[in-house]
Design a protein around this motif. Structure first.
Motif, short mmCIF file in Angstrom:
data_model
loop_
_atom_site.label_atom_id
_atom_site.label_comp_id
_atom_site.label_asym_id
_atom_site.label_seq_id
_atom_site.Cartn_x
_atom_site.Cartn_y
_atom_site.Cartn_z
N TYR A 33 0.84 -1.09 0.10
CA TYR A 33 0.03 -0.16 -0.17
C TYR A 33 0.79 1.34 0.15
O TYR A 33 0.44 2.34 -0.54
N ARG A 34 1.84 1.25 0.66
CA ARG A 34 3.07 2.40 0.44
C ARG A 34 3.35 2.52 -0.90
O ARG A 34 3.51 3.79 -1.23
N LEU A 35 3.42 1.67 -1.71
CA LEU A 35 3.87 1.91 -3.10
C LEU A 35 2.47 2.42 -3.94
O LEU A 35 2.74 2.96 -4.99
N ARG A 36 1.25 2.09 -3.49
CA ARG A 36 0.19 2.52 -4.29
C ARG A 36 -0.47 3.91 -3.67
O ARG A 36 -0.95 4.47 -4.66
N ASP A 37 0.16 4.28 -2.46
CA ASP A 37 -0.58 5.40 -1.90
C ASP A 37 -0.30 6.76 -2.88
O ASP A 37 0.99 7.00 -3.13
N GLY A 38 -1.40 7.40 -3.24
CA GLY A 38 -1.24 8.65 -4.12
C GLY A 38 -0.97 8.16 -5.33
O GLY A 38 -0.74 9.15 -6.25
N VAL A 39 -0.83 7.10 -5.88
CA VAL A 39 -0.71 6.91 -7.23
C VAL A 39 -1.90 6.19 -7.87
O VAL A 39 -2.24 5.15 -7.38
N PRO A 40 -2.18 6.83 -8.95
CA PRO A 40 -3.50 6.03 -9.54
C PRO A 40 -3.17 4.67 -10.09
O PRO A 40 -2.29 4.53 -10.62
N ALA A 41 -4.40 3.96 -9.96
CA ALA A 41 -4.33 2.49 -10.39
C ALA A 41 -4.21 2.60 -11.98
O ALA A 41 -4.50 3.79 -12.65
N VAL A 42 -3.74 1.81 -12.45
CA VAL A 42 -3.48 1.62 -14.23
C VAL A 42 -4.62 1.39 -14.90
O VAL A 42 -5.66 0.57 -14.63
N ALA A 43 -4.90 2.46 -15.58
CA ALA A 43 -6.40 2.69 -16.40
C ALA A 43 -6.56 1.44 -17.11
O ALA A 43 -5.57 1.02 -18.13
N GLY A 44 -7.53 1.08 -17.19
CA GLY A 44 -8.15 -0.01 -18.10
C GLY A 44 -7.80 -1.66 -17.53
O GLY A 44 -8.09 -2.49 -18.23
N LEU A 45 -6.88 -1.61 -16.47
CA LEU A 45 -6.75 -2.84 -16.06
C LEU A 45 -7.48 -3.30 -14.89
O LEU A 45 -7.71 -4.46 -14.63
N SER A 46 -7.83 -2.42 -13.82
CA SER A 46 -8.66 -2.86 -12.67
C SER A 46 -10.06 -3.17 -13.34
O SER A 46 -10.67 -2.43 -14.12
N HIS A 47 -10.64 -4.32 -12.84
CA HIS A 47 -11.84 -4.74 -13.30
C HIS A 47 -12.67 -5.17 -11.91
O HIS A 47 -12.25 -5.38 -11.21
N VAL A 48 -13.85 -4.93 -12.20
CA VAL A 48 -15.01 -5.67 -11.44
C VAL A 48 -15.80 -6.70 -12.12
O VAL A 48 -15.99 -6.69 -13.32
N ALA A 49 -16.26 -7.47 -11.05
CA ALA A 49 -17.24 -8.61 -11.74
C ALA A 49 -18.71 -8.33 -11.02
O ALA A 49 -18.67 -8.18 -9.55
N ARG A 50 -19.60 -8.44 -11.77
CA ARG A 50 -20.93 -8.10 -11.23
C ARG A 50 -21.82 -9.47 -11.59
O ARG A 50 -21.55 -10.00 -12.98
N ASP A 51 -22.58 -9.90 -10.57
CA ASP A 51 -23.53 -10.73 -10.96
C ASP A 51 -24.75 -10.37 -11.90
O ASP A 51 -24.73 -9.34 -12.06
N PRO A 52 -25.78 -11.32 -12.33
CA PRO A 52 -26.53 -10.87 -13.31
C PRO A 52 -27.61 -9.74 -12.56
O PRO A 52 -28.16 -9.11 -13.31
N ASP A 53 -27.48 -9.55 -11.36
CA ASP A 53 -28.32 -8.54 -10.75
C ASP A 53 -27.57 -7.23 -10.39
O ASP A 53 -27.89 -6.30 -9.69
N GLY A 54 -26.48 -7.18 -11.01
CA GLY A 54 -25.49 -6.05 -10.81
C GLY A 54 -24.60 -5.90 -9.40
O GLY A 54 -24.12 -4.97 -9.12
#
Length: 161
Positions: A33-54
């Motif tokens: 987390y110290r490496l991530r703090d204040g640094v934006p996540a890489v655009a287009g690589l972070s994903h979410v998974a949703r079920d059919p109900d969202g």
């Protein structure tokens, strides 16, 4: 059964709540987390998974870091809601995101995790790659997204400022 899409700013609070549910209190005190703090996540690589109900069922994020002057992806966290674990969703998230990383031109990815789980995705121990303490070196794993990408890449992992 699940719809996997790139994470958007509207997903942020739900994803954070999922990480709070899946990981121990104080997760943000870990060295990664110290490496991530204040640094934006890489655009287009972070994903979410949703079920059919969202309903949010899983999420994965990637962050840029540098090792020996080379750009690298730091995978994590990846989480699946406890009621959805054991269905292969974590593997789906990893596979989709790594395919996308290759398409975006990334050469190497690393993480801090359990070798028995991540070895099925091609991750192996990175000898000579040092995460900030107190990280167990046996848990520092990497995968070349192009042949030879990790050859000669050793040293401390630093923020990609």
């Amino acid at each position: 059964m699940y719809t996997l899409t790139p994470e958007t700013s509207e997903d942020w609070w739900e994803v954070e709540a999922l990480y709070d549910l899946c990981f121990a209190p104080g997760r943000e005190a870990l060295s990664s987390y110290r490496l991530r703090d204040g640094v934006p996540a890489v655009a287009g690589l972070s994903h979410v998974a949703r079920d059919p109900d969202g309903i949010l069922s899983g999420a994965i994020r990637f962050w840029p870091v540098v090792v020996h002057g080379k750009r690298c992806l730091l995978l994590g966290p990846v989480a699946v809601h406890p009621t959805r674990q054991g269905e292969g969703l974590g593997g789906q998230l990893i596979d989709v995101a790594l395919d996308r990383a290759v398409a975006l031109g990334w050469a190497r990815v690393m993480l801090v995790g359990d070798a028995p789980y991540y070895s099925r995705f091609g991750f192996t121990r990175l000898n000579g790659v040092e995460m900030p303490p107190p990280t167990n070196p046996d848990r520092v794993l990497g995968r070349a997204l192009v042949p030879g990408a990790w050859e000669g890449v050793v040293g401390k992992v630093t923020r990609a400022d």
